[in-house]
Scaffold this motif. Structure first.
Motif, PDB file in Angstrom:
ATOM      1  N   CYS A  19       9.982 -10.853 -53.825  1.00  0.00           N
ATOM      2  CA  CYS A  19      10.962 -11.885 -54.182  1.00  0.00           C
ATOM      3  C   CYS A  19      10.743 -12.355 -55.622  1.00  0.00           C
ATOM      4  O   CYS A  19      11.705 -12.500 -56.388  1.00  0.00           O
ATOM      5  CB  CYS A  19      10.862 -13.081 -53.234  1.00  0.00           C
ATOM      6  SG  CYS A  19      11.600 -12.792 -51.612  1.00  0.00           S
ATOM      7  N   ARG A  24      13.928 -14.046 -56.719  1.00  0.00           N
ATOM      8  CA  ARG A  24      14.466 -14.656 -55.500  1.00  0.00           C
ATOM      9  C   ARG A  24      13.483 -15.682 -54.933  1.00  0.00           C
ATOM     10  O   ARG A  24      12.277 -15.614 -55.201  1.00  0.00           O
ATOM     11  CB  ARG A  24      14.727 -13.589 -54.421  1.00  0.00           C
ATOM     12  CG  ARG A  24      15.718 -12.522 -54.817  1.00  0.00           C
ATOM     13  CD  ARG A  24      15.918 -11.539 -53.670  1.00  0.00           C
ATOM     14  NE  ARG A  24      16.524 -12.183 -52.509  1.00  0.00           N
ATOM     15  CZ  ARG A  24      16.556 -11.646 -51.278  1.00  0.00           C
ATOM     16  NH1 ARG A  24      15.979 -10.476 -51.062  1.00  0.00           N
ATOM     17  NH2 ARG A  24      17.133 -12.288 -50.285  1.00  0.00           N
ATOM     18  N   ASP A  25      14.008 -16.569 -54.108  1.00  0.00           N
ATOM     19  CA  ASP A  25      13.169 -17.524 -53.389  1.00  0.00           C
ATOM     20  C   ASP A  25      12.690 -16.841 -52.107  1.00  0.00           C
ATOM     21  O   ASP A  25      13.510 -16.372 -51.307  1.00  0.00           O
ATOM     22  CB  ASP A  25      14.005 -18.763 -53.047  1.00  0.00           C
ATOM     23  CG  ASP A  25      13.198 -19.840 -52.336  1.00  0.00           C
ATOM     24  OD1 ASP A  25      12.089 -19.550 -51.840  1.00  0.00           O
ATOM     25  OD2 ASP A  25      13.684 -20.981 -52.278  1.00  0.00           O
ATOM     26  N   GLU A  28      14.386 -17.099 -48.724  1.00  0.00           N
ATOM     27  CA  GLU A  28      15.641 -16.396 -48.406  1.00  0.00           C
ATOM     28  C   GLU A  28      15.418 -15.225 -47.450  1.00  0.00           C
ATOM     29  O   GLU A  28      16.374 -14.667 -46.922  1.00  0.00           O
ATOM     30  CB  GLU A  28      16.274 -15.825 -49.691  1.00  0.00           C
ATOM     31  CG  GLU A  28      16.782 -16.860 -50.677  1.00  0.00           C
ATOM     32  CD  GLU A  28      17.231 -16.198 -51.983  1.00  0.00           C
ATOM     33  OE1 GLU A  28      17.416 -14.952 -52.016  1.00  0.00           O
ATOM     34  OE2 GLU A  28      17.387 -16.930 -52.970  1.00  0.00           O
ATOM     35  N   GLY A 214      17.887  -7.322 -52.092  1.00  0.00           N
ATOM     36  CA  GLY A 214      18.714  -8.362 -51.470  1.00  0.00           C
ATOM     37  C   GLY A 214      18.587  -8.560 -49.976  1.00  0.00           C
ATOM     38  O   GLY A 214      19.348  -9.344 -49.398  1.00  0.00           O
ATOM     39  N   THR A 216      17.841 -10.035 -46.475  1.00  0.00           N
ATOM     40  CA  THR A 216      17.518 -11.383 -45.980  1.00  0.00           C
ATOM     41  C   THR A 216      16.734 -11.308 -44.670  1.00  0.00           C
ATOM     42  O   THR A 216      16.093 -12.277 -44.276  1.00  0.00           O
ATOM     43  CB  THR A 216      18.792 -12.227 -45.753  1.00  0.00           C
ATOM     44  OG1 THR A 216      19.613 -11.599 -44.758  1.00  0.00           O
ATOM     45  CG2 THR A 216      19.589 -12.369 -47.046  1.00  0.00           C
TER      46      THR A 216
END
Length: 232
Positions: A19, A24-25, A28, A214, A216
């Protein structure tokens, strides 16, 4: 020999690092511990290490385990689903990852209507076009999502894929990248009742690459519980 708790800590750190690389966090990304074929004792070990989200491939195994484990966990159905088994899932799982045909979607709608509940689902996409895999072809996904967008007891949350088994995880990056693009394209269609946000992709071998592209949800089994013995 590493414990399940050690393995979980290792996987979580890898997800967090991926991440950070992708800007990214880490919040997520949800780690699904895939507990298929593994005993309840292993699941309890993972629970003791703070794991609350588990994935199963077979409805009967899921039913047996949820009879023994009554704590409030989040269960995900990630395997191929037969129509006659759908009736057991409303109220038992939080999400079905493997919806890839109208008959299955209609059956989920019907069984959830009986129980006045809504099921979160992901549409399974065969990104690599492998004959051995289930899933919609990427070109079919948009129309399929449109065709089930009016169902009252199904909420389409996103897409799921099983990338090819490979010795070179980097080679799967293209499929994860294309999955993200497919989700963006579908959202750009502004279909009524549809706002996709979840991408279930990446397993033990390639989950860090999926996170970078990406994902999740990542579905990790062997990396947490060790190799499976299918002879049992």
């Amino acid at each position: 020999m590493s414990t399940i708790a050690d393995n979980l800590a290792y996987v979580r750190k890898n997800i967090s690092d991926a991440c950070i690389r992708a800007g990214r966090d880490p919040k997520e990304v949800t780690l699904i511990a895939v507990s298929k074929t593994k005993p309840v004792s292993d699941i309890r070990e993972a629970m003791s290490a703070g794991q609350t989200v588990f994935g199963e491939n077979k409805v009967q195994e899921l039913r047996t385990k949820t009879t023994e484990i009554t704590e409030p966990l989040s269960w995900h159905m990630i395997g191929h689903l037969q129509l006659n088994k759908v009736k057991y899932l409303p109220g038992m799982v939080d999400m079905i990852h493997s919806v890839d045909n109208m008959a299955l979607a209609e059956q989920i709608e019907k069984e959830c209507a009986k129980k006045d509940t809504v099921m979160n689902i992901l549409c399974e996409v065969n990104m690599a076009g492998e004959e051995s895999k289930f899933g919609l072809a990427p070109s079919e996904v948009k129309d399929f999502v449109k065709s089930i967008s009016g169902f009252n007891h199904i909420k389409v949350k996103g897409l799921m894929t099983v990338a090819p088994a490979t010795d070179d995880p980097e080679s799967n990056r293209v499929y994860f990248k294309d999955m993200k693009k497919l989700m963006v394209d579908i959202n750009n269609e502004k279909i009524d009742n549809i706002k996709l946000s979840e991408l279930s992709m990446g397993m033990t071998n390639d989950y860090t690459i999926a996170v970078e592209e990406g994902a999740t949800f990542v579905r990790v089994g062997t990396g947490i519980f060790g190799a499976r013995n299918y002879a049992v």
